[in-house]
Write a protein that holds these residues in place. Sequence first.
Motif, PDB file in Angstrom:
ATOM      1  N   ASP A  14       0.833  -1.206   0.000  1.00 18.89           N
ATOM      2  CA  ASP A  14       0.000   0.000   0.000  1.00 18.89           C
ATOM      3  C   ASP A  14       0.866   1.254   0.000  1.00 18.89           C
ATOM      4  OD1 ASP A  14      -2.339  -1.542   0.192  1.00 18.89           O
ATOM      5  OD2 ASP A  14      -2.242  -1.577   2.382  1.00 18.89           O
ATOM      6  N   LEU A  15       1.893   1.238   0.843  1.00 17.54           N
ATOM      7  CA  LEU A  15       2.789   2.390   0.924  1.00 17.54           C
ATOM      8  C   LEU A  15       3.504   2.637  -0.403  1.00 17.54           C
ATOM      9  CD1 LEU A  15       4.452   1.990   4.430  1.00 17.54           C
ATOM     10  CD2 LEU A  15       3.011   3.888   3.672  1.00 17.54           C
ATOM     11  N   LEU A  16       3.887   1.564  -1.094  1.00 16.42           N
ATOM     12  CA  LEU A  16       4.545   1.706  -2.387  1.00 16.42           C
ATOM     13  C   LEU A  16       3.604   2.374  -3.386  1.00 16.42           C
ATOM     14  CD1 LEU A  16       6.970   1.246  -4.178  1.00 16.42           C
ATOM     15  CD2 LEU A  16       6.222  -1.119  -4.532  1.00 16.42           C
ATOM     16  N   ILE A  17       2.344   1.949  -3.402  1.00 14.91           N
ATOM     17  CA  ILE A  17       1.339   2.571  -4.267  1.00 14.91           C
ATOM     18  C   ILE A  17       1.207   4.058  -3.952  1.00 14.91           C
ATOM     19  CG2 ILE A  17      -1.154   2.711  -4.674  1.00 14.91           C
ATOM     20  CD1 ILE A  17      -0.165   0.471  -6.205  1.00 14.91           C
ATOM     21  N   GLU A  18       1.046   4.371  -2.674  1.00 14.63           N
ATOM     22  CA  GLU A  18       0.884   5.758  -2.254  1.00 14.63           C
ATOM     23  C   GLU A  18       2.103   6.599  -2.622  1.00 14.63           C
ATOM     24  OE1 GLU A  18      -1.581   7.348  -0.926  1.00 14.63           O
ATOM     25  OE2 GLU A  18      -2.962   5.857  -0.128  1.00 14.63           O
ATOM     26  N   LYS A  26       1.754   7.543 -13.084  1.00 10.86           N
ATOM     27  CA  LYS A  26       0.488   6.957 -13.521  1.00 10.86           C
ATOM     28  C   LYS A  26       0.699   5.736 -14.412  1.00 10.86           C
ATOM     29  CE  LYS A  26      -2.190  11.232 -13.231  1.00 10.86           C
ATOM     30  NZ  LYS A  26      -3.080  12.184 -13.949  1.00 10.86           N
ATOM     31  N   ASN A  27       1.922   5.564 -14.899  1.00  9.28           N
ATOM     32  CA  ASN A  27       2.234   4.440 -15.787  1.00  9.28           C
ATOM     33  C   ASN A  27       3.417   3.667 -15.228  1.00  9.28           C
ATOM     34  OD1 ASN A  27       0.437   5.055 -18.269  1.00  9.28           O
ATOM     35  ND2 ASN A  27       1.469   6.994 -17.884  1.00  9.28           N
ATOM     36  N   VAL A  28       3.250   2.366 -15.112  1.00 11.62           N
ATOM     37  CA  VAL A  28       4.291   1.496 -14.579  1.00 11.62           C
ATOM     38  C   VAL A  28       4.489   0.342 -15.556  1.00 11.62           C
ATOM     39  CG1 VAL A  28       5.005   0.023 -12.661  1.00 11.62           C
ATOM     40  CG2 VAL A  28       3.657   2.093 -12.212  1.00 11.62           C
ATOM     41  N   PHE A  29       5.741   0.015 -15.841  1.00  7.39           N
ATOM     42  CA  PHE A  29       6.066  -1.068 -16.765  1.00  7.39           C
ATOM     43  C   PHE A  29       6.692  -2.223 -15.979  1.00  7.39           C
ATOM     44  CE2 PHE A  29       6.290   3.006 -18.848  1.00  7.39           C
ATOM     45  CZ  PHE A  29       5.548   2.820 -20.006  1.00  7.39           C
ATOM     46  N   GLY A  30       6.615  -3.412 -16.536  1.00  6.99           N
ATOM     47  CA  GLY A  30       7.248  -4.510 -15.834  1.00  6.99           C
ATOM     48  C   GLY A  30       6.936  -5.867 -16.406  1.00  6.99           C
ATOM     49  N   CYS A  31       7.447  -6.888 -15.708  1.00  5.12           N
ATOM     50  CA  CYS A  31       7.116  -8.287 -15.955  1.00  5.12           C
ATOM     51  C   CYS A  31       6.624  -8.870 -14.627  1.00  5.12           C
ATOM     52  CB  CYS A  31       8.333  -9.073 -16.437  1.00  5.12           C
ATOM     53  SG  CYS A  31       8.826  -8.705 -18.135  1.00  5.12           S
ATOM     54  N   GLN A  32       5.748  -9.843 -14.709  1.00  2.00           N
ATOM     55  CA  GLN A  32       5.207 -10.443 -13.493  1.00  2.00           C
ATOM     56  C   GLN A  32       6.333 -11.058 -12.674  1.00  2.00           C
ATOM     57  OE1 GLN A  32       3.197 -10.435 -10.980  1.00  2.00           O
ATOM     58  NE2 GLN A  32       1.386 -10.818 -12.236  1.00  2.00           N
ATOM     59  N   HIS A  40       1.464  -6.354  -6.962  1.00  2.00           N
ATOM     60  CA  HIS A  40       0.537  -6.624  -8.060  1.00  2.00           C
ATOM     61  C   HIS A  40      -0.884  -6.816  -7.531  1.00  2.00           C
ATOM     62  CE1 HIS A  40       3.386  -6.835 -11.380  1.00  2.00           C
ATOM     63  NE2 HIS A  40       4.204  -7.533 -10.608  1.00  2.00           N
ATOM     64  N   HIS A  41      -1.001  -7.414  -6.372  1.00  2.00           N
ATOM     65  CA  HIS A  41      -2.319  -7.635  -5.778  1.00  2.00           C
ATOM     66  C   HIS A  41      -3.016  -6.300  -5.494  1.00  2.00           C
ATOM     67  CE1 HIS A  41      -5.478  -9.389  -3.330  1.00  2.00           C
ATOM     68  NE2 HIS A  41      -5.142  -8.579  -2.327  1.00  2.00           N
ATOM     69  N   VAL A  42      -2.239  -5.316  -5.033  1.00  2.00           N
ATOM     70  CA  VAL A  42      -2.820  -4.023  -4.691  1.00  2.00           C
ATOM     71  C   VAL A  42      -3.062  -3.172  -5.936  1.00  2.00           C
ATOM     72  CG1 VAL A  42      -2.425  -1.867  -3.422  1.00  2.00           C
ATOM     73  CG2 VAL A  42      -1.763  -4.049  -2.401  1.00  2.00           C
ATOM     74  N   ILE A  43      -2.086  -3.154  -6.852  1.00  2.00           N
ATOM     75  CA  ILE A  43      -2.200  -2.263  -8.014  1.00  2.00           C
ATOM     76  C   ILE A  43      -3.336  -2.683  -8.941  1.00  2.00           C
ATOM     77  CG2 ILE A  43      -0.620  -3.436  -9.608  1.00  2.00           C
ATOM     78  CD1 ILE A  43       0.486  -0.704 -10.380  1.00  2.00           C
ATOM     79  N   SER A  44      -3.666  -3.969  -8.940  1.00  2.00           N
ATOM     80  CA  SER A  44      -4.720  -4.450  -9.846  1.00  2.00           C
ATOM     81  C   SER A  44      -6.079  -3.858  -9.522  1.00  2.00           C
ATOM     82  CB  SER A  44      -4.799  -5.983  -9.792  1.00  2.00           C
ATOM     83  OG  SER A  44      -5.174  -6.404  -8.487  1.00  2.00           O
ATOM     84  N   VAL A  52       1.645  -1.734 -17.470  1.00  2.00           N
ATOM     85  CA  VAL A  52       1.906  -2.308 -18.792  1.00  2.00           C
ATOM     86  C   VAL A  52       2.878  -3.457 -18.611  1.00  2.00           C
ATOM     87  CG1 VAL A  52       2.739  -1.866 -21.126  1.00  2.00           C
ATOM     88  CG2 VAL A  52       1.521  -0.069 -19.872  1.00  2.00           C
ATOM     89  N   GLN A  53       2.387  -4.645 -18.859  1.00  2.00           N
ATOM     90  CA  GLN A  53       3.221  -5.840 -18.682  1.00  2.00           C
ATOM     91  C   GLN A  53       3.817  -6.274 -20.011  1.00  2.00           C
ATOM     92  OE1 GLN A  53       1.811  -8.956 -16.108  1.00  2.00           O
ATOM     93  NE2 GLN A  53       2.689 -10.545 -17.399  1.00  2.00           N
ATOM     94  N   LEU A  54       5.147  -6.315 -20.052  1.00  2.00           N
ATOM     95  CA  LEU A  54       5.840  -6.766 -21.251  1.00  2.00           C
ATOM     96  C   LEU A  54       6.245  -8.224 -21.098  1.00  2.00           C
ATOM     97  CD1 LEU A  54       6.588  -3.468 -20.888  1.00  2.00           C
ATOM     98  CD2 LEU A  54       7.423  -3.959 -23.187  1.00  2.00           C
ATOM     99  N   LYS A  55       6.804  -8.779 -22.146  1.00  2.00           N
ATOM    100  CA  LYS A  55       7.085 -10.221 -22.156  1.00  2.00           C
ATOM    101  C   LYS A  55       8.509 -10.556 -21.757  1.00  2.00           C
ATOM    102  CE  LYS A  55       2.940 -10.468 -23.471  1.00  2.00           C
ATOM    103  NZ  LYS A  55       1.950 -10.598 -22.375  1.00  2.00           N
TER     104      LYS A  55
END
Length: 565
Positions: A14-18, A26-32, A40-44, A52-55
């Motif tokens: 939560d703190l990371l989101i805040e 507003k835009n975050v890129f990454g891989c799972q 990921h549970h919170v941001i979803s 934006v999830q890349l491969k």
Amino acid sequence: MNRLIDLKELTGADLLIESLASQGVKNVFGCQSDGLLPFHHVISGHSFFKYVQLKHEQAAVHAADGYARATGKPGVVLLSSAAGITNGVTGIATAHSDSVPIVVITGQYHFNKISGESPDDLNLVGVNVPITKHIFTVLSVNELQAVINQAFFVATEGRPGPVVIELSKEVLNSRSFSNLMAMPYPEPKPVKNFNEKTFEKAVEYIESARKPVFFIGGGTIISGAAQVLREIVEKAGIPVVSSLMGLGAMRVSDPLHLGMLGMHGTFASNKAVHRCDLLVSIGVRFSDRVTGKISGFSPKSKKVHVDIDPAEINKIIQVDLPIVSDAKEFLNYLNEKLDFGLVRENIKDWVSETSVMKRTVPLFDKSNSILRPQNVIKMLDEFSGEDTVVVTDVGQHQIWTANNYNFTKPRTLVTSGGLGTMGYGLPAAIGAAVGSPMKDVICVSGDGSFQMNLQEMITAVQYQLPIKIAIMNNGYLGMVRQWQEMFYERRYSSVKMTSPDFVKLAAAYGIKGFKASTEEEAREMIAKAFLEDGPVLMEFNVVEEENVYPIVPPNHSNDQLILSR
């Protein structure tokens, strides 16, 4: 600050989101990543963020990089531990080389394991120290917000660059009762007053010069100095040359812009720098592709070098006046202090001399090609607008784009300059498209570079990003082949490319694809592609042995250009 999460007791996720929201992200890129599952549970559950999830992790970092270059804001990327971070190293090094602000957040499983216990164990710090501005390790949830704030400050302060934050699943799952509003933000460092004596000396040099040249690099764009630079050039009439990374700071069509300098630069830019009596270099690194033989670089000139990073000054080229300063600060001073009437009077003969120097680059004079790549770039320019962001991979197509596309604004060319990273183009174009949703984005690539990250076509489809992909298919690793032709007795080795049918491959990914082998077909194809809303792939079958000209041979000075075969 409006809370995204209305909780008295917050988890680290939560703190990371805040914290990211407080930085305007507003835009975050990454891989799972398993290590970042709590995040990921919170941001979803939040529409505020676009994730934006890349491969591939390398592509994810390139996407954050492309976002940062196109917008001027830090790019944020989430990577897993171990192989995830090593896959991302090329992207981090690319950003470091070109001074791009990105914040890389990597999630370990836990920090209290015994070294060597897990195959995911990795000395992340040791791997990344040479290619980052700073690495933060968050050991407690109560440190998290302060670290995030500090990381964004470090990434953008002074010479921008990548910052890595290492945290663990434990931190993300831990609970904190911290008052977010009271968490400390980093205190801005005291602004270092410029050395007025060196600024005054630069003014003296310019006002007494008879053959001055401004050499502008990527630092001019990073500092937001393009507008004041244009004002000075218009009032003073001083000719300007650009590095690859400096393209767009001046309108390429401006009569005083002589073109790109260096190995593949124009005749005008190289001759002017060779003959000038004063070279004022602003935000440049003096790479070997720019200088050629160092002892022969601008031999008649006094040299002024302005750079925000003191480590860059006198590193390669010894200068007469070193100035450690932000480019915009320096140029604002010139704009206030220069006697523009005096300068124009002193250099009128020099301006006349440089105005007749050839600024265009030659075509391959012995080519019987039906479709020339240079003309493809010119057609892409013709169909695009001034705000279009052009992203390139690395190779011949990169130089053809630099020399034939009419860049008019800063941050409209996104390319890997320092590291020369093949595979950069498509994922960086994805980042640019996410960051600039109202602008057209063109990705210019070659058949070699494109195959290094072509899996990200599915990412463009998933997020319906209107990227126009232009592949110059010449069947070779073109730049390497050209060097083997010109400097290694035409002994071609390991440069012949085997490629799929790119149009059929695009269809398999869900992208409309077109192919052209003539200029008439190319024009029709480009016009059709720009009418499409989603991603489009255009394959241009160009002549195999088309070369990039001009070229300065290795270990030669810049006045020894080869203009054609």
